[in-house]
Design a protein around this motif. Sequence first.
Motif, PDB file in Angstrom:
ATOM      1  N   LEU A  79     -34.178 104.095  45.219  1.00  0.00           N
ATOM      2  CA  LEU A  79     -34.091 102.740  44.717  1.00  0.00           C
ATOM      3  C   LEU A  79     -35.040 101.936  43.622  1.00  0.00           C
ATOM      4  O   LEU A  79     -36.669 102.277  44.038  1.00  0.00           O
ATOM      5  CB  LEU A  79     -34.049 102.364  46.404  1.00  0.00           C
ATOM      6  CG  LEU A  79     -33.870 100.648  46.590  1.00  0.00           C
ATOM      7  CD1 LEU A  79     -32.695  99.967  46.137  1.00  0.00           C
ATOM      8  CD2 LEU A  79     -34.455 100.939  48.428  1.00  0.00           C
ATOM      9  N   VAL A  80     -34.499 100.478  43.227  1.00  0.00           N
ATOM     10  CA  VAL A  80     -34.910  99.830  42.949  1.00  0.00           C
ATOM     11  C   VAL A  80     -35.854  99.465  43.401  1.00  0.00           C
ATOM     12  O   VAL A  80     -34.728  97.940  43.615  1.00  0.00           O
ATOM     13  CB  VAL A  80     -34.471  99.645  41.126  1.00  0.00           C
ATOM     14  CG1 VAL A  80     -35.278  98.233  40.453  1.00  0.00           C
ATOM     15  CG2 VAL A  80     -34.312 100.331  40.229  1.00  0.00           C
ATOM     16  N   VAL A 403     -28.162 108.602  41.666  1.00  0.00           N
ATOM     17  CA  VAL A 403     -28.706 108.083  39.780  1.00  0.00           C
ATOM     18  C   VAL A 403     -28.708 105.664  40.324  1.00  0.00           C
ATOM     19  O   VAL A 403     -27.871 106.047  41.373  1.00  0.00           O
ATOM     20  CB  VAL A 403     -27.016 107.855  39.717  1.00  0.00           C
ATOM     21  CG1 VAL A 403     -26.833 109.045  38.656  1.00  0.00           C
ATOM     22  CG2 VAL A 403     -26.072 107.618  39.337  1.00  0.00           C
ATOM     23  N   THR A 404     -29.340 105.374  40.363  1.00  0.00           N
ATOM     24  CA  THR A 404     -29.419 104.146  40.388  1.00  0.00           C
ATOM     25  C   THR A 404     -30.130 103.494  38.727  1.00  0.00           C
ATOM     26  O   THR A 404     -30.416 103.422  38.118  1.00  0.00           O
ATOM     27  CB  THR A 404     -31.410 103.810  41.155  1.00  0.00           C
ATOM     28  OG1 THR A 404     -30.969 104.826  42.275  1.00  0.00           O
ATOM     29  CG2 THR A 404     -31.107 102.546  41.219  1.00  0.00           C
ATOM     30  N   LEU A 411     -31.204 103.337  33.683  1.00  0.00           N
ATOM     31  CA  LEU A 411     -30.564 104.132  34.614  1.00  0.00           C
ATOM     32  C   LEU A 411     -31.368 105.419  35.037  1.00  0.00           C
ATOM     33  O   LEU A 411     -32.173 106.442  34.087  1.00  0.00           O
ATOM     34  CB  LEU A 411     -29.293 105.238  33.749  1.00  0.00           C
ATOM     35  CG  LEU A 411     -28.420 106.070  34.781  1.00  0.00           C
ATOM     36  CD1 LEU A 411     -27.946 105.162  35.473  1.00  0.00           C
ATOM     37  CD2 LEU A 411     -27.115 106.959  33.903  1.00  0.00           C
ATOM     38  N   ILE A 412     -31.597 105.359  36.475  1.00  0.00           N
ATOM     39  CA  ILE A 412     -32.371 106.049  36.757  1.00  0.00           C
ATOM     40  C   ILE A 412     -31.921 107.641  37.531  1.00  0.00           C
ATOM     41  O   ILE A 412     -30.495 107.212  38.449  1.00  0.00           O
ATOM     42  CB  ILE A 412     -33.209 105.504  37.853  1.00  0.00           C
ATOM     43  CG1 ILE A 412     -34.019 104.347  37.382  1.00  0.00           C
ATOM     44  CG2 ILE A 412     -33.822 106.524  37.727  1.00  0.00           C
ATOM     45  CD1 ILE A 412     -34.842 104.533  36.231  1.00  0.00           C
ATOM     46  N   VAL A 413     -32.543 108.639  36.974  1.00  0.00           N
ATOM     47  CA  VAL A 413     -31.593 109.570  37.914  1.00  0.00           C
ATOM     48  C   VAL A 413     -32.257 110.808  38.389  1.00  0.00           C
ATOM     49  O   VAL A 413     -33.173 111.754  38.102  1.00  0.00           O
ATOM     50  CB  VAL A 413     -30.662 110.718  36.561  1.00  0.00           C
ATOM     51  CG1 VAL A 413     -30.417 111.514  36.958  1.00  0.00           C
ATOM     52  CG2 VAL A 413     -29.923 109.830  35.807  1.00  0.00           C
ATOM     53  N   ALA A 414     -32.192 111.035  39.710  1.00  0.00           N
ATOM     54  CA  ALA A 414     -32.973 112.537  40.890  1.00  0.00           C
ATOM     55  C   ALA A 414     -32.657 113.228  40.237  1.00  0.00           C
ATOM     56  O   ALA A 414     -31.591 114.081  40.139  1.00  0.00           O
ATOM     57  CB  ALA A 414     -32.359 111.670  41.665  1.00  0.00           C
ATOM     58  N   ASP A 415     -33.385 114.531  40.250  1.00  0.00           N
ATOM     59  CA  ASP A 415     -33.120 115.612  39.826  1.00  0.00           C
ATOM     60  C   ASP A 415     -33.798 116.486  40.950  1.00  0.00           C
ATOM     61  O   ASP A 415     -34.930 116.345  40.379  1.00  0.00           O
ATOM     62  CB  ASP A 415     -33.339 116.395  38.074  1.00  0.00           C
ATOM     63  CG  ASP A 415     -32.706 117.512  37.514  1.00  0.00           C
ATOM     64  OD1 ASP A 415     -33.303 118.328  38.899  1.00  0.00           O
ATOM     65  OD2 ASP A 415     -33.689 117.663  36.442  1.00  0.00           O
ATOM     66  N   THR A 420     -38.239 116.560  39.523  1.00  0.00           N
ATOM     67  CA  THR A 420     -37.882 115.201  38.280  1.00  0.00           C
ATOM     68  C   THR A 420     -36.814 113.902  38.398  1.00  0.00           C
ATOM     69  O   THR A 420     -35.964 113.978  39.007  1.00  0.00           O
ATOM     70  CB  THR A 420     -37.448 115.946  37.141  1.00  0.00           C
ATOM     71  OG1 THR A 420     -38.575 116.958  36.715  1.00  0.00           O
ATOM     72  CG2 THR A 420     -38.140 114.934  35.479  1.00  0.00           C
ATOM     73  N   LEU A 421     -37.762 112.855  37.726  1.00  0.00           N
ATOM     74  CA  LEU A 421     -37.219 111.597  38.481  1.00  0.00           C
ATOM     75  C   LEU A 421     -37.162 111.348  36.158  1.00  0.00           C
ATOM     76  O   LEU A 421     -37.945 111.057  36.013  1.00  0.00           O
ATOM     77  CB  LEU A 421     -37.989 110.628  38.529  1.00  0.00           C
ATOM     78  CG  LEU A 421     -36.477 109.825  39.177  1.00  0.00           C
ATOM     79  CD1 LEU A 421     -36.379 109.635  40.532  1.00  0.00           C
ATOM     80  CD2 LEU A 421     -37.696 108.322  39.442  1.00  0.00           C
ATOM     81  N   TRP A 422     -36.128 111.254  36.101  1.00  0.00           N
ATOM     82  CA  TRP A 422     -35.788 110.897  33.997  1.00  0.00           C
ATOM     83  C   TRP A 422     -35.305 109.020  34.380  1.00  0.00           C
ATOM     84  O   TRP A 422     -34.569 109.341  35.288  1.00  0.00           O
ATOM     85  CB  TRP A 422     -34.409 111.608  34.218  1.00  0.00           C
ATOM     86  CG  TRP A 422     -34.577 113.871  34.085  1.00  0.00           C
ATOM     87  CD1 TRP A 422     -33.783 114.122  35.517  1.00  0.00           C
ATOM     88  CD2 TRP A 422     -35.027 114.090  32.766  1.00  0.00           C
ATOM     89  NE1 TRP A 422     -34.368 114.993  34.754  1.00  0.00           N
ATOM     90  CE2 TRP A 422     -35.206 115.335  33.734  1.00  0.00           C
ATOM     91  CE3 TRP A 422     -35.581 113.650  31.906  1.00  0.00           C
ATOM     92  CZ2 TRP A 422     -36.079 116.521  32.906  1.00  0.00           C
ATOM     93  CZ3 TRP A 422     -36.167 114.386  31.696  1.00  0.00           C
ATOM     94  CH2 TRP A 422     -36.968 115.789  32.030  1.00  0.00           C
ATOM     95  N   ARG A 423     -35.355 108.834  33.308  1.00  0.00           N
ATOM     96  CA  ARG A 423     -35.438 107.570  33.229  1.00  0.00           C
ATOM     97  C   ARG A 423     -33.885 107.566  31.707  1.00  0.00           C
ATOM     98  O   ARG A 423     -34.906 108.016  30.341  1.00  0.00           O
ATOM     99  CB  ARG A 423     -36.367 106.612  33.702  1.00  0.00           C
ATOM    100  CG  ARG A 423     -35.827 105.115  33.078  1.00  0.00           C
ATOM    101  CD  ARG A 423     -37.312 103.969  33.069  1.00  0.00           C
ATOM    102  NE  ARG A 423     -37.188 102.861  32.759  1.00  0.00           N
ATOM    103  CZ  ARG A 423     -37.752 102.431  31.709  1.00  0.00           C
ATOM    104  NH1 ARG A 423     -38.075 102.609  30.927  1.00  0.00           N
ATOM    105  NH2 ARG A 423     -37.340 100.930  31.520  1.00  0.00           N
ATOM    106  N   VAL A 424     -33.040 106.895  31.427  1.00  0.00           N
ATOM    107  CA  VAL A 424     -32.294 106.535  30.503  1.00  0.00           C
ATOM    108  C   VAL A 424     -32.373 105.321  29.582  1.00  0.00           C
ATOM    109  O   VAL A 424     -31.808 104.323  30.974  1.00  0.00           O
ATOM    110  CB  VAL A 424     -30.730 106.921  30.764  1.00  0.00           C
ATOM    111  CG1 VAL A 424     -29.866 106.788  29.091  1.00  0.00           C
ATOM    112  CG2 VAL A 424     -31.213 108.144  30.984  1.00  0.00           C
TER     113      VAL A 424
END
Length: 439
Positions: A79-80, A403-404, A411-415, A420-424
């Motif tokens: 959550l942002v 995804v958030t 775009l934030i992706v939980a793996d 890992t938390l990824w940021r696109v």
Amino acid sequence: MTGKILLAAAALALMSGCGREEEVDQYGATPTLPEANRGLLPSMTIADPAGWGDRRPVVPSGYQIAAIATDLKIPRQSLVLPNGDILVAEGKGGGDAPVMRPKDMIAGFIKKKGTSSVKGGDRLTLLRDADGDGVYEGRTVFAEKLNAPYGLALIGNRLFVANQDALVYFDYQPGQTRADRAPVLLTKLPAEINHHWTKALAASADGRFLYVGIGSNSNIGERGMAVEEERAMVWEVDVETGASRRFATGLRNPTALAVQPGIGELWAVVNERDELGANLVPDYLTSVRQGAFYGWPYAYWGNNPDRRVQPFKEEMVSKTVRPDYSLGSHTAPLGLAFSTAAMGGPFAEGAFVGMHGSWNREVQVGYKVVFVPFRGGRPAGKPVDVVTGFQADGKTFGRPVGVTVDPRGALIVADDLSNTLWRVTPSSPSAARPAPANL
């Protein structure tokens, strides 16, 4: 059952699907639905976990991806917050569901091999990028000793968390890095057996209600329908009183919920039933209509009956609402977030979906994040791959969950496999170019 017997049974399970899978077009409003294919054992191909090493997930040209948090403890949803901080729910739930059939033991044993060995954190972690450079140098535990937290929502100064057994909230002030007291119970949630334990969460546009996704306690009612009471549905919960009611039913496992910006309509991604073949039944993205019945367990994709459940209720088939958009069979969507104009031209209107990936088929599908384009507030066109590369050379490096969308255009992706938390993000202004022709 010994390990050798389990492995032998697993091999039989894998062999049971050989030669029967064909690629069919299952994306969109009118997916191809083949005849049901019920074998003694379901087809299975499980992820073979491996470390990322020097690899990274793959994103479209004009975008870049970075890991903003590693070594998490099973990140599920994020959550942002209004000040740009990111909260991450970490946990691994599930009840003590009794094994009903030998093949359930086989499937459970095999599926576990494709998940992280890390123990779930039962906590919320807060990430902060103080200078706005995309590097989240601040990291604190906002709350701990939770019970498999999953869904998150902020309404005013209350931060709501959907644990696997209860909907709770914390008082929250902008900039706060740690909860200053224990969570307050708003309402209990179904938790007996908890075959599908995740509790998705979204807030209504006016902030009066919370919507909670509650999955079924079985694949197709094999435990009896008594244990499905108040499950396979979306609850509507009054934010002030905690009073709940059934908002929509027949949703086998609604794993993520989101309210459509500017329209206020509730949407969900749903994991459908297994063991009818590689191309049945399509998981889906759909608007969730108040009072609607979406079929589980008596029907799928409209009025297609599933007579495995007994006693069968014929009258429920005709009541079934057809979902809006098929995401393909066994792709396991676990994340849903609507885009914003800040995401750039190709992704200005639509929804991002995190696909955790299949187990119930020989040829693996999912294991990526896709974008479903919308026009006029409805899905329109084929999904577009946004984050891929989670599998290569027979190995699986990550599995997307939540995804958030950050209002700033990330775009934030939980793996939850690599934790890992990824940021696109766009790598240059040129990323905000017109949408490709296939959109």
